[in-house]
Design an enzyme around this catalytic site. Structure first.
Site, PDB file in Angstrom:
ATOM      1  N   LEU A 196       0.875  -1.168   0.000  1.00 17.95           N
ATOM      2  CA  LEU A 196       0.000   0.000   0.000  1.00 17.95           C
ATOM      3  C   LEU A 196       0.912   1.217   0.000  1.00 17.95           C
ATOM      4  O   LEU A 196       1.957   1.218   0.661  1.00 17.95           O
ATOM      5  CB  LEU A 196      -0.896   0.041   1.249  1.00 17.95           C
ATOM      6  CG  LEU A 196      -2.000  -1.010   1.351  1.00 17.95           C
ATOM      7  CD1 LEU A 196      -2.708  -0.888   2.689  1.00 17.95           C
ATOM      8  CD2 LEU A 196      -2.992  -0.878   0.209  1.00 17.95           C
ATOM      9  N   ASP A 197       0.543   2.240  -0.723  1.00 17.70           N
ATOM     10  CA  ASP A 197       1.353   3.456  -0.775  1.00 17.70           C
ATOM     11  C   ASP A 197       1.496   4.083   0.611  1.00 17.70           C
ATOM     12  O   ASP A 197       0.661   3.877   1.492  1.00 17.70           O
ATOM     13  CB  ASP A 197       0.718   4.472  -1.720  1.00 17.70           C
ATOM     14  CG  ASP A 197       0.799   4.057  -3.170  1.00 17.70           C
ATOM     15  OD1 ASP A 197       1.627   3.182  -3.502  1.00 17.70           O
ATOM     16  OD2 ASP A 197       0.030   4.606  -3.976  1.00 17.70           O
ATOM     17  N   ARG A 198       2.537   4.865   0.780  1.00 21.77           N
ATOM     18  CA  ARG A 198       2.811   5.507   2.062  1.00 21.77           C
ATOM     19  C   ARG A 198       1.603   6.293   2.569  1.00 21.77           C
ATOM     20  O   ARG A 198       1.260   6.224   3.743  1.00 21.77           O
ATOM     21  CB  ARG A 198       4.008   6.453   1.945  1.00 21.77           C
ATOM     22  CG  ARG A 198       4.279   7.166   3.258  1.00 21.77           C
ATOM     23  CD  ARG A 198       5.346   8.225   3.211  1.00 21.77           C
ATOM     24  NE  ARG A 198       6.385   7.899   2.264  1.00 21.77           N
ATOM     25  CZ  ARG A 198       6.934   8.797   1.450  1.00 21.77           C
ATOM     26  NH1 ARG A 198       6.566  10.042   1.481  1.00 21.77           N
ATOM     27  NH2 ARG A 198       7.871   8.442   0.613  1.00 21.77           N
ATOM     28  N   THR A 231      -1.515   5.850   1.985  1.00 23.14           N
ATOM     29  CA  THR A 231      -2.738   5.061   2.016  1.00 23.14           C
ATOM     30  C   THR A 231      -2.820   4.291   3.324  1.00 23.14           C
ATOM     31  O   THR A 231      -1.860   3.661   3.741  1.00 23.14           O
ATOM     32  CB  THR A 231      -2.766   4.063   0.835  1.00 23.14           C
ATOM     33  OG1 THR A 231      -2.663   4.793  -0.385  1.00 23.14           O
ATOM     34  CG2 THR A 231      -4.040   3.239   0.823  1.00 23.14           C
TER      35      THR A 231
END
Length: 163
Positions: free
Chosen positions: A59-61, A63
């Site tokens: 998951l992106d930072r 998110t």
């Protein structure tokens, strides 16, 4: 890290990933390489196994959400297949200001690396990997006036390939 544990069985763990922290170190020459990341805390999630769990996906930072970890190599291989085949999907919710012209749609833009030296940063690239996102509005939150929607919740249902 244990306080963020949502689910645990013999194959996997699911943790509640907060926004604002990367799941793993950035590329060797990137600005995130020296920052703490979630992987730095996985040792606390061994629960008697010889090795810490590993990421089954990312998951992106920025998110937040459920992050699946495999507890051993066989589990990671199985989870990887399940994600790849769409048996496990991801659903993203976003709060946005304003609203699109339609209630649902598809974003179909191939993605490629922004710069090979920057790692995972992506840009639209006609020659890049397929990236299709289906989205649909999920409702509106009303602001101070009863007739003025201030924000609209949008959902991108799974499967989100390439995203």
């Amino acid at each position: 890290m244990v306080s963020r544990l949502l689910y645990r069985d013999g194959l996997m763990l699911v943790i509640d990933k907060p926004a604002g922290i990367a799941v793993h170190q950035g590329p060797p020459n990137g600005k995130d390489r020296s920052r703490k990341c979630l992987q730095d805390y996985f040792d606390a999630l061994r629960f008697g196994l010889p090795r810490p769990p590993a990421l089954a996906h990312r998951l992106d930072r920025d998110t937040s959400g459920c992050l699946v970890l495999g507890r051993h190599h066989k589990a990671l291989a199985l989870l990887g297949k399940l994600f790849k085949n769409g048996a496990i999907g991801k659903t993203y919710w976003a709060v946005v200001e304003g609203s699109p012209d339609t209630d649902e749609g598809v974003i179909d833009l191939p993605l490629g690396r922004l710069d090979a030296n920057l790692g995972w940063w992506m840009k639209h690239d006609p020659e890049g990997q397929v990236a299709v996102t289906k989205w649909r509005g999920a409702g509106a939150l009303w602001g101070p006036g009863r007739t003025s929607p201030r924000r609209r919740l949008c959902r991108r249902p799974s499967p989100c390939r390439g995203g």
